[in-house]
Design a protein around this motif. Sequence first.
Motif, mmCIF file in Angstrom:
data_model
loop_
_atom_site.group_PDB
_atom_site.id
_atom_site.type_symbol
_atom_site.label_atom_id
_atom_site.label_comp_id
_atom_site.label_asym_id
_atom_site.label_seq_id
_atom_site.Cartn_x
_atom_site.Cartn_y
_atom_site.Cartn_z
ATOM 1 N N UNK A 73 0.835 -1.212 0.000
ATOM 2 C CA UNK A 73 0.000 0.000 0.000
ATOM 3 C C UNK A 73 0.863 1.252 0.000
ATOM 4 N N UNK A 74 1.923 1.236 0.813
ATOM 5 C CA UNK A 74 2.813 2.398 0.862
ATOM 6 C C UNK A 74 3.516 2.586 -0.483
ATOM 7 N N UNK A 75 3.943 1.475 -1.106
ATOM 8 C CA UNK A 75 4.571 1.554 -2.429
ATOM 9 C C UNK A 75 3.601 2.158 -3.457
ATOM 10 N N UNK A 76 2.357 1.731 -3.364
ATOM 11 C CA UNK A 76 1.340 2.209 -4.302
ATOM 12 C C UNK A 76 1.112 3.717 -4.135
ATOM 13 N N UNK A 77 0.979 4.145 -2.902
ATOM 14 C CA UNK A 77 0.775 5.577 -2.644
ATOM 15 C C UNK A 77 1.990 6.396 -3.090
ATOM 16 N N UNK B 87 5.512 1.045 -10.280
ATOM 17 C CA UNK B 87 4.253 0.417 -10.674
ATOM 18 C C UNK B 87 4.512 -0.936 -11.346
ATOM 19 N N UNK B 88 5.579 -1.008 -12.118
ATOM 20 C CA UNK B 88 5.922 -2.278 -12.759
ATOM 21 C C UNK B 88 6.230 -3.347 -11.707
ATOM 22 N N UNK C 62 4.362 -8.068 -8.489
ATOM 23 C CA UNK C 62 4.026 -8.645 -7.188
ATOM 24 C C UNK C 62 2.570 -9.117 -7.114
ATOM 25 N N UNK C 63 1.688 -8.386 -7.774
ATOM 26 C CA UNK C 63 0.260 -8.742 -7.728
ATOM 27 C C UNK C 63 -0.358 -8.453 -9.099
ATOM 28 N N UNK C 64 -0.206 -9.401 -10.018
ATOM 29 C CA UNK C 64 -0.625 -9.195 -11.410
ATOM 30 C C UNK C 64 -2.138 -9.049 -11.529
#
Length: 378
Positions: free
Chosen positions: A84-88, A106-107, A112-114
Amino acid sequence: MRFLFIFLVLVSFHKTLAQPSVLNQADSLYANGNFSKAITVYKTHDTPSDVYDKIAKAYVAIGNYDLAIDNYEASIKSNPQNALIKYQYAKLLSRAKKFDKAAILFNDLVYEDYKNPNYHYELGVVLEKLGDSSAMNRFRSAYDLDQTHQKAIFKVAKHFLIKRKHELSHKYIDKGLESYQNNLELISLKAQNYYYQDDFKNARTWFETLVSLGESSEFIHEKLSQIHAEFSDYKLAIEQLKLVLKYNPIDSNALFLIGTYYESLQDYAKAETYIKQALLLKDVPLDYEYQKLGVVLNRQEKYKDAIAAFNKSLKENPKNVSSEFYILMSKDKYYEDIDTKIKLYENFRDQHSDTFYAQFADRRISELKKEKFLKAED
């Protein structure tokens, strides 16, 4: 020793109780929009790694992206597995126009979660900013994973609209509208698809749907005006162009078109008003526009003014034979002497014998000579 031990335990217990209070206070400040004070309180927390992401969010809220990035980076170092932190953080990088770094992150998230459709979508947005054609693959992957993903659907449908693959664009739009029937972006694409297919009946329906949902823009009203004109609904076309003028009061093209539509409604006085306003604003060759003004003035039997307008048209483009012929027709109406009229037509015919206007001149010369003969008999 026993008293010292008890003292240390009490201090430790007090600090343990105090820390949740710090977080509660900071979270409350953040929730109420007091972001700068929230940051100050978060920084008093004994375990910074627990609040780096919260501080980052607060910095984002006040628009300080550099410090927000610093705190997100510190948070990721402390919590490397927190997706979640990576996404934000990746979204912030994209917002801060650091597209290369955002694309990498994002890649990684996609890897990690396709099966997370939003990871694909956000990667597509970044790749699009980088001019990478593979962006569309990400948008389509997001759609394949979630066929209600409105943002992904819009991207794919718009892509097919630009490529003029209208049926494919309609397919995606219709799928999106199944789950969100008032999606204004998709409704706009639907209207544009029909417009570029020259299906003006359906285009009008969808543009009017946008208006009924409270949408108003120069683009919408301009297109609706053109569509109404296609059906000769000139009053409606004029209404829409007047809305265009609210966005751009000096739109000379809109003013000119309003004038031509009033001409079609045979309201020549209003046609004259709007065409004159357009002429004052235009800064391009105006032979056609002055010619149109002359026609409108002739309709009102303002022959002298019409001749002046046609002369301006001819001055704008000396090779415009049609304007020269309109001058001749206006003088025919304005002058009374038949011999003068005949001479004017003969001169025109001789100068432009290779044009189809010469045939009209010959016919009018014959009519005038017959009229002269009949008057002589009287």
